[in-house]
Design a protein around this motif. Structure first.
Motif, short mmCIF file in Angstrom:
data_model
loop_
_atom_site.label_atom_id
_atom_site.label_comp_id
_atom_site.label_asym_id
_atom_site.label_seq_id
_atom_site.Cartn_x
_atom_site.Cartn_y
_atom_site.Cartn_z
N GLN A 195 34.40 6.65 -12.25
CA GLN A 195 35.30 6.66 -11.08
C GLN A 195 36.62 7.36 -11.39
O GLN A 195 37.58 7.23 -10.63
CB GLN A 195 35.55 5.22 -10.63
CG GLN A 195 34.29 4.53 -10.16
CD GLN A 195 34.54 3.11 -9.69
OE1 GLN A 195 35.65 2.73 -9.35
NE2 GLN A 195 33.48 2.32 -9.66
N GLU A 231 38.45 9.37 -8.64
CA GLU A 231 39.05 8.51 -7.63
C GLU A 231 40.31 7.81 -8.17
O GLU A 231 41.33 7.72 -7.48
CB GLU A 231 38.01 7.46 -7.23
CG GLU A 231 38.02 7.09 -5.79
CD GLU A 231 36.91 6.10 -5.46
OE1 GLU A 231 36.91 5.66 -4.32
OE2 GLU A 231 36.05 5.75 -6.31
N LEU A 274 44.29 8.42 -6.76
CA LEU A 274 45.23 7.38 -6.35
C LEU A 274 46.47 7.40 -7.24
O LEU A 274 47.60 7.27 -6.75
CB LEU A 274 44.56 6.00 -6.38
CG LEU A 274 45.42 4.84 -5.90
CD1 LEU A 274 45.91 5.05 -4.46
CD2 LEU A 274 44.65 3.53 -6.02
N ARG A 315 39.28 -2.50 -3.52
CA ARG A 315 38.76 -1.62 -2.48
C ARG A 315 38.81 -2.32 -1.12
O ARG A 315 38.56 -3.51 -1.02
CB ARG A 315 37.31 -1.22 -2.77
CG ARG A 315 37.17 -0.34 -3.97
CD ARG A 315 35.72 0.10 -4.19
NE ARG A 315 35.65 0.99 -5.32
CZ ARG A 315 35.91 2.29 -5.27
NH1 ARG A 315 36.21 2.87 -4.13
NH2 ARG A 315 35.85 3.04 -6.36
N GLU A 316 39.10 -1.51 -0.13
CA GLU A 316 38.97 -1.94 1.25
C GLU A 316 37.81 -1.12 1.79
O GLU A 316 37.93 0.09 1.96
CB GLU A 316 40.25 -1.68 2.03
CG GLU A 316 40.26 -2.30 3.40
CD GLU A 316 41.59 -2.12 4.09
OE1 GLU A 316 42.31 -3.12 4.23
OE2 GLU A 316 41.91 -0.98 4.47
N ARG A 373 34.90 1.11 1.24
CA ARG A 373 34.57 2.01 0.12
C ARG A 373 35.81 2.65 -0.50
O ARG A 373 35.74 3.31 -1.51
CB ARG A 373 33.63 3.12 0.61
CG ARG A 373 32.32 2.59 1.12
CD ARG A 373 31.52 3.69 1.80
NE ARG A 373 30.13 3.56 1.43
CZ ARG A 373 29.44 4.48 0.78
NH1 ARG A 373 29.97 5.62 0.45
NH2 ARG A 373 28.18 4.26 0.49
N ARG A 374 36.95 2.46 0.13
CA ARG A 374 38.17 3.15 -0.29
C ARG A 374 38.90 2.41 -1.40
O ARG A 374 39.25 1.23 -1.26
CB ARG A 374 39.09 3.32 0.91
CG ARG A 374 40.32 4.10 0.59
CD ARG A 374 41.12 4.38 1.82
NE ARG A 374 42.22 5.27 1.46
CZ ARG A 374 43.00 5.81 2.34
NH1 ARG A 374 42.80 5.62 3.62
NH2 ARG A 374 44.01 6.57 1.95
N VAL A 427 42.01 1.28 -3.15
CA VAL A 427 43.38 1.10 -2.66
C VAL A 427 44.35 0.71 -3.78
O VAL A 427 45.57 0.82 -3.61
CB VAL A 427 43.44 0.06 -1.52
CG1 VAL A 427 42.58 0.53 -0.35
CG2 VAL A 427 43.04 -1.33 -1.98
N TRP A 432 48.75 -0.48 1.41
CA TRP A 432 48.24 -1.79 1.00
C TRP A 432 49.27 -2.61 0.25
O TRP A 432 48.96 -3.69 -0.24
CB TRP A 432 46.97 -1.61 0.17
CG TRP A 432 45.87 -1.06 1.03
CD1 TRP A 432 44.98 -1.78 1.78
CD2 TRP A 432 45.59 0.30 1.27
NE1 TRP A 432 44.15 -0.93 2.47
CE2 TRP A 432 44.51 0.36 2.17
CE3 TRP A 432 46.14 1.50 0.83
CZ2 TRP A 432 43.99 1.56 2.63
CZ3 TRP A 432 45.61 2.70 1.28
CH2 TRP A 432 44.54 2.71 2.17
#
Length: 181
Positions: free
Chosen positions: A17, A20, A24, A63-64, A66-67, A69, A115
């Motif tokens: 990951q 990703e 972020l 995660r919220e 699939r995202r 956060v 968030w």
């Protein structure tokens, strides 16, 4: 509000990951008070590849749907750690001397802007420190990141000194410690 799902990832899972996580990281640290650019994101990726293999590694993602956060991770410091180098003023050896299993370092704890103020960082923090066998934990925080500093104090951290990370033009960071036992 949609539910936030927290997950503990191994070093291998986190490596899968990395894009990703890096995205972020880049978003959060581009914001004030940091204003960091792509060179910091590249340094994050390089260090992460080493850190995810270290003893005591733990990463919690949030995660919220699939995202992604938010996430936080850390490692157990080794006796030869450079963590206590580059201090603005020297600290006593009872703080800086490491022995196997003494200190767990919270390397990153970051939450995407939308968030924040939803206890996501607090939840990740609690999950990261839950069940740790080390005596204490340490972290560095930019003093201008006022919400983070306030949160860490609320969660039982105290400042022991200041350090300048060994990057050209790097600001001074507060070094904080929290007793775990």
């Amino acid at each position: 509000m949609p539910a936030i799902d927290y997950q503990s990832l191994t070093g291998e899972q986190a490596a899968q990951q990395l894009d990703e996580l890096s995205e972020l990281y880049t978003q959060v640290y581009a914001e004030p008070p940091y204003g960091w650019g792509p060179e910091h994101a590249e340094l994050f990726r390089e260090r992460f590849d080493v850190q995810r293999r270290q003893e005591g590694y733990r990463l919690i993602s949030a995660r919220e749907g699939r995202r992604l956060v938010a996430f936080g991770f850390g490692v157990t410091l080794r006796p030869t750690t450079p963590w206590w180098r580059d201090l603005v003023t020297p600290l006593p050896e009872e703080i800086t001397v490491e022995r196997p299993g003494r200190t767990w370092a919270l390397v990153e704890l970051l939450v995407g802007a939308s968030w924040r103020r939803r206890h996501v960082a607090e939840n990740i923090h609690g999950l990261l420190l839950s069940g740790r066998q080390e005596e204490r934990a340490t972290l560095t925080v930019l003093p201008a990141a006022t919400p983070a500093v306030i949160a860490y104090r609320k969660w039982g951290w105290h400042k022991v000194g200041d350090k300048r990370n060994p990057l050209p033009g790097a600001p001074v960071f507060a070094v904080m410690v929290k007793e775990l036992r």
